[in-house]
Design a protein around this motif. Sequence first.
Motif, short mmCIF file in Angstrom:
data_model
loop_
_atom_site.label_atom_id
_atom_site.label_comp_id
_atom_site.label_asym_id
_atom_site.label_seq_id
_atom_site.Cartn_x
_atom_site.Cartn_y
_atom_site.Cartn_z
N CYS A 39 0.85 -1.19 0.00
CA CYS A 39 0.00 0.00 0.00
C CYS A 39 0.89 1.24 0.00
O CYS A 39 1.85 1.34 0.76
CB CYS A 39 -0.91 0.00 1.22
N LEU A 40 0.53 2.19 -0.85
CA LEU A 40 1.37 3.39 -1.04
C LEU A 40 0.95 4.54 -0.13
O LEU A 40 1.47 5.64 -0.23
CB LEU A 40 1.30 3.82 -2.51
N PRO A 82 -8.22 6.86 -2.84
CA PRO A 82 -9.58 6.56 -3.28
C PRO A 82 -10.24 5.42 -2.51
O PRO A 82 -11.46 5.26 -2.56
CB PRO A 82 -9.39 6.17 -4.76
N CYS A 98 -8.67 0.76 -5.60
CA CYS A 98 -7.22 0.97 -5.49
C CYS A 98 -6.57 0.70 -6.85
O CYS A 98 -6.60 -0.43 -7.34
CB CYS A 98 -6.62 0.03 -4.44
N TYR A 140 -3.62 0.36 -7.61
CA TYR A 140 -2.34 -0.35 -7.51
C TYR A 140 -2.50 -1.80 -7.07
O TYR A 140 -1.50 -2.51 -6.91
CB TYR A 140 -1.44 0.39 -6.52
N CYS A 182 -3.34 -2.99 -4.15
CA CYS A 182 -2.59 -3.15 -2.90
C CYS A 182 -3.42 -3.64 -1.73
O CYS A 182 -2.91 -3.75 -0.63
CB CYS A 182 -1.93 -1.84 -2.53
N LYS A 192 -4.22 -4.79 4.69
CA LYS A 192 -3.20 -4.12 3.87
C LYS A 192 -2.06 -3.66 4.75
O LYS A 192 -2.18 -3.68 5.98
CB LYS A 192 -3.79 -2.93 3.13
S1 SF4 Z 1 -4.94 0.78 -0.72
FE1 SF4 Z 1 -4.39 1.55 -2.76
S2 SF4 Z 1 -5.54 3.47 -3.01
FE2 SF4 Z 1 -5.59 2.96 -0.82
S3 SF4 Z 1 -3.88 4.10 0.04
FE3 SF4 Z 1 -3.11 2.04 -0.45
S4 SF4 Z 1 -2.26 2.20 -2.56
FE4 SF4 Z 1 -3.54 4.03 -2.19
#
Ligand code: SF4
Length: 232
Positions: free
Chosen positions: A73-74, A80, A116, A118, A120, A132
Amino acid sequence: MAQFALVIDLNTCVGCHACATNCKEWNTQASFGPLSDFDPYGREPEGVWYNRIMTYEMGEFPNTQVFHLPKSCLHCQDAPCVPVCPTGASYKREQDGIVLVNYDDCIGCKLCSWSCPYGCREFDEADKVMKKCTLCIDRIYDESLPPEQRKPACVLTCPARARFFGDIEDPNSEAYRMIKERNGFVLFPDMGTNPANHYLPRTETKIHIDEHLLRADNPLFLEVVRRHHVGL
Ligand code: SF4
Ligand code: SF4
Ligand code: SF4
């Protein structure tokens, strides 16, 4: 506002999976509870992994390149996955920007994983809730640990020192400095998610290997002859 994040050096990462393994180990025994494993020693081991390493090969032999992209997770600054959650289980903390899931409120609808960009989010089929990366929130604030240990498990374990952690809004943090000094970038900036995690770009290294490839004692020699002289 502080924004904690990881910074990952793509030039140094060797794809060893130590970060993913230590992440799984820490997060299975720590305060967020066990991460499920299905068929862990079988042909198709699967389960919840907060951190996954993707490996890509580019180019044509013998001019190929391999690179590794660790991804978790970034902790997007405009995440979103937060507003789509119907129960408020998915949230972003004001004080440090870490995005978390409250398992007590999660109904497992998976809307956040669809939002998401990505990929993640990790649905735990055993617990029926979304999980996550937590940025090891239970390590970084643990005052019983020595200060140098108050970092995510993946950062502490990386043998290549490819991972950095800190507040990307704080000029005194290692993460901030790395992004500024090494042209850190984010994944898919056009998505408008403003990810907190950054990557440090690979720098191209020119290696002249022809002379070595053409040595008769090189195991690749026959392959080179076959491709270049026989035309196969
Ligand atoms: S789950 Fe996806 S959209 Fe949500 S903060 Fe992490 S990387 Fe961003
Ligand atoms: S799966 Fe859980 S965290 Fe994700 S949107 Fe549904 S209720 Fe929210
Ligand atoms: S531990 Fe470090 S070198 Fe190994 S895959 Fe993770 S980031 Fe890359």
